[in-house]
Design a protein around this motif. Sequence first.
Motif, PDB file in Angstrom:
ATOM      1  N   GLY A 128       0.736  -1.187   0.022  1.00 43.20           N
ATOM      2  CA  GLY A 128       0.003   0.207  -0.105  1.00 43.20           C
ATOM      3  C   GLY A 128       0.836   1.122  -0.174  1.00 43.20           C
ATOM      4  O   GLY A 128       1.915   1.185   0.282  1.00 43.20           O
ATOM      5  N   VAL A 129       0.073   2.299  -0.336  1.00 39.64           N
ATOM      6  CA  VAL A 129       1.011   3.554  -0.298  1.00 39.64           C
ATOM      7  C   VAL A 129      -0.009   4.425  -0.064  1.00 39.64           C
ATOM      8  O   VAL A 129      -1.347   4.644  -0.452  1.00 39.64           O
ATOM      9  CB  VAL A 129       1.320   4.067  -1.845  1.00 39.64           C
ATOM     10  CG1 VAL A 129       2.082   5.261  -1.870  1.00 39.64           C
ATOM     11  CG2 VAL A 129       2.540   2.971  -2.282  1.00 39.64           C
ATOM     12  N   ASP A 130       0.415   5.481   0.872  1.00 37.69           N
ATOM     13  CA  ASP A 130      -0.606   6.864   1.416  1.00 37.69           C
ATOM     14  C   ASP A 130       0.514   8.080   0.866  1.00 37.69           C
ATOM     15  O   ASP A 130       1.363   8.322   1.148  1.00 37.69           O
ATOM     16  CB  ASP A 130      -0.277   6.834   2.933  1.00 37.69           C
ATOM     17  CG  ASP A 130      -1.199   7.835   3.509  1.00 37.69           C
ATOM     18  OD1 ASP A 130      -1.764   8.703   2.666  1.00 37.69           O
ATOM     19  OD2 ASP A 130      -1.476   7.874   4.743  1.00 37.69           O
ATOM     20  N   TYR A 131      -0.415   8.758  -0.172  1.00 36.64           N
ATOM     21  CA  TYR A 131       0.097   9.707  -0.683  1.00 36.64           C
ATOM     22  C   TYR A 131      -0.366  11.199   0.149  1.00 36.64           C
ATOM     23  O   TYR A 131      -0.156  12.192  -0.755  1.00 36.64           O
ATOM     24  CB  TYR A 131      -0.315  10.017  -2.112  1.00 36.64           C
ATOM     25  CG  TYR A 131       0.401   8.994  -3.085  1.00 36.64           C
ATOM     26  CD1 TYR A 131       1.732   9.331  -3.452  1.00 36.64           C
ATOM     27  CD2 TYR A 131      -0.413   7.733  -3.428  1.00 36.64           C
ATOM     28  CE1 TYR A 131       2.163   8.101  -4.340  1.00 36.64           C
ATOM     29  CE2 TYR A 131       0.311   7.067  -4.216  1.00 36.64           C
ATOM     30  CZ  TYR A 131       1.644   7.119  -4.575  1.00 36.64           C
ATOM     31  OH  TYR A 131       2.287   6.150  -5.546  1.00 36.64           O
ATOM     32  N   LEU A 132      -0.642  11.134   1.254  1.00 40.68           N
ATOM     33  CA  LEU A 132      -0.995  12.373   2.238  1.00 40.68           C
ATOM     34  C   LEU A 132       0.215  13.043   2.125  1.00 40.68           C
ATOM     35  O   LEU A 132       1.052  12.698   2.656  1.00 40.68           O
ATOM     36  CB  LEU A 132      -1.561  11.881   3.474  1.00 40.68           C
ATOM     37  CG  LEU A 132      -1.976  13.104   4.402  1.00 40.68           C
ATOM     38  CD1 LEU A 132      -3.190  13.763   3.719  1.00 40.68           C
ATOM     39  CD2 LEU A 132      -2.275  12.471   5.790  1.00 40.68           C
ATOM     40  N   GLY A 133      -0.096  14.328   1.738  1.00 43.82           N
ATOM     41  CA  GLY A 133       1.174  15.407   1.774  1.00 43.82           C
ATOM     42  C   GLY A 133       2.237  15.181   0.847  1.00 43.82           C
ATOM     43  O   GLY A 133       3.264  15.670   0.913  1.00 43.82           O
ATOM     44  N   TYR A 134       2.075  14.358  -0.065  1.00 43.91           N
ATOM     45  CA  TYR A 134       3.121  13.988  -1.241  1.00 43.91           C
ATOM     46  C   TYR A 134       3.259  15.132  -2.182  1.00 43.91           C
ATOM     47  O   TYR A 134       2.615  15.751  -2.439  1.00 43.91           O
ATOM     48  CB  TYR A 134       2.577  12.746  -1.757  1.00 43.91           C
ATOM     49  CG  TYR A 134       3.579  12.293  -2.978  1.00 43.91           C
ATOM     50  CD1 TYR A 134       4.955  11.437  -2.680  1.00 43.91           C
ATOM     51  CD2 TYR A 134       3.447  12.558  -4.155  1.00 43.91           C
ATOM     52  CE1 TYR A 134       5.852  11.157  -3.656  1.00 43.91           C
ATOM     53  CE2 TYR A 134       4.130  12.028  -5.111  1.00 43.91           C
ATOM     54  CZ  TYR A 134       5.152  11.430  -4.874  1.00 43.91           C
ATOM     55  OH  TYR A 134       6.334  10.892  -5.910  1.00 43.91           O
ATOM     56  N   GLY A 135       4.753  15.306  -2.623  1.00 49.29           N
ATOM     57  CA  GLY A 135       4.898  15.996  -3.892  1.00 49.29           C
ATOM     58  C   GLY A 135       5.327  17.469  -3.143  1.00 49.29           C
ATOM     59  O   GLY A 135       5.534  17.765  -2.105  1.00 49.29           O
ATOM     60  N   TYR A 136       5.901  18.036  -4.092  1.00 50.27           N
ATOM     61  CA  TYR A 136       6.512  19.464  -3.868  1.00 50.27           C
ATOM     62  C   TYR A 136       5.387  20.239  -3.235  1.00 50.27           C
ATOM     63  O   TYR A 136       4.397  20.621  -3.435  1.00 50.27           O
ATOM     64  CB  TYR A 136       7.161  20.086  -5.044  1.00 50.27           C
ATOM     65  CG  TYR A 136       7.540  21.309  -4.861  1.00 50.27           C
ATOM     66  CD1 TYR A 136       9.002  21.200  -3.988  1.00 50.27           C
ATOM     67  CD2 TYR A 136       7.349  22.689  -5.056  1.00 50.27           C
ATOM     68  CE1 TYR A 136       9.835  22.691  -3.706  1.00 50.27           C
ATOM     69  CE2 TYR A 136       8.077  23.764  -4.876  1.00 50.27           C
ATOM     70  CZ  TYR A 136       9.325  23.558  -4.407  1.00 50.27           C
ATOM     71  OH  TYR A 136      10.162  24.890  -3.996  1.00 50.27           O
ATOM     72  N   ARG A 160      -5.620   9.540  -2.451  1.00 52.64           N
ATOM     73  CA  ARG A 160      -4.654   9.421  -1.307  1.00 52.64           C
ATOM     74  C   ARG A 160      -3.973   8.114  -1.293  1.00 52.64           C
ATOM     75  O   ARG A 160      -2.936   7.796  -1.085  1.00 52.64           O
ATOM     76  CB  ARG A 160      -5.446   9.657  -0.125  1.00 52.64           C
ATOM     77  CG  ARG A 160      -4.706   9.454   1.158  1.00 52.64           C
ATOM     78  CD  ARG A 160      -5.292   9.846   2.530  1.00 52.64           C
ATOM     79  NE  ARG A 160      -4.320   9.493   3.434  1.00 52.64           N
ATOM     80  CZ  ARG A 160      -4.767   9.190   4.850  1.00 52.64           C
ATOM     81  NH1 ARG A 160      -5.727  10.056   5.254  1.00 52.64           N
ATOM     82  NH2 ARG A 160      -3.869   9.242   5.882  1.00 52.64           N
ATOM     83  N   PHE A 161      -4.825   6.921  -1.432  1.00 52.88           N
ATOM     84  CA  PHE A 161      -4.043   5.711  -1.411  1.00 52.88           C
ATOM     85  C   PHE A 161      -4.103   4.917  -2.604  1.00 52.88           C
ATOM     86  O   PHE A 161      -4.923   5.039  -3.471  1.00 52.88           O
ATOM     87  CB  PHE A 161      -4.970   4.669  -0.406  1.00 52.88           C
ATOM     88  CG  PHE A 161      -5.311   5.271   1.179  1.00 52.88           C
ATOM     89  CD1 PHE A 161      -4.067   5.016   1.868  1.00 52.88           C
ATOM     90  CD2 PHE A 161      -6.345   5.842   1.502  1.00 52.88           C
ATOM     91  CE1 PHE A 161      -4.250   5.572   3.234  1.00 52.88           C
ATOM     92  CE2 PHE A 161      -6.400   6.670   2.653  1.00 52.88           C
ATOM     93  CZ  PHE A 161      -5.394   6.486   3.712  1.00 52.88           C
ATOM     94  N   ALA A 162      -2.911   3.687  -2.723  1.00 59.25           N
ATOM     95  CA  ALA A 162      -3.131   3.257  -3.929  1.00 59.25           C
ATOM     96  C   ALA A 162      -2.262   1.868  -3.333  1.00 59.25           C
ATOM     97  O   ALA A 162      -1.670   1.520  -2.353  1.00 59.25           O
ATOM     98  CB  ALA A 162      -2.067   3.613  -4.994  1.00 59.25           C
ATOM     99  N   ALA A 163      -2.767   0.712  -4.332  1.00 59.17           N
ATOM    100  CA  ALA A 163      -2.164  -0.531  -3.980  1.00 59.17           C
ATOM    101  C   ALA A 163      -1.050  -0.641  -5.242  1.00 59.17           C
ATOM    102  O   ALA A 163      -1.417  -0.396  -6.505  1.00 59.17           O
ATOM    103  CB  ALA A 163      -3.036  -1.690  -4.168  1.00 59.17           C
TER     104      ALA A 163
END
Length: 201
Positions: free
Chosen positions: A61-69, A77-80
Amino acid sequence: MTPIDTLVPALEGALGSRIVRLVRAFGEVTIEIAAADHLSVAGTLRDDPALGFDTLIDLCGVDYLGYGYDGAWRGSRFAAVMHLLSVRHNWRLRVRTACADDDLPLVPTVTEIWPAAGWYEREAFDLYGIVFDGHPDLRRILTDYGFIGHPFRKDFPISGYVEMRYDPEQKRVVYQPVSIEPRENTPRVIREPGYGGVGRG
């Protein structure tokens, strides 16, 4: 001609519009797909003789909360994420599936396609709260049965919500609210504009 030069058109021919995005970088290929296509894409990747991805190496799993510049991420927000191997063709593929709902991240299970996904999907469920619809035994695998929350989510407090200790009077393990003061341990990295090519026109 490299194996990737053969793999990319094979993927585009077999999957067509089900590929939301295809990225070729650092000698690797990543495709991004929608959760609604997760199961059908997985079946095609395994069964199409031009692709032949017979082995699931990893799923997480991946949590992209706050991801990126400056936290500028605008996707789900979430991906498998699956990492696949074709033994016959000797090539690898990363498949990123975006969960459509941030409140209930849901992706179909691929355990009938790659049985090895069973424990990986349980781990992603336990740590990120991603629900794999149709999984035959979706329950926690690393945390305790009474654990509250999903500890790899970026908004999960470092100290957690509860702690457990052995109570000599009750002669058993008991849960209680965390007794340490919460604090922020995330380092803040500030770089000048244009560092590493980020922010340049």
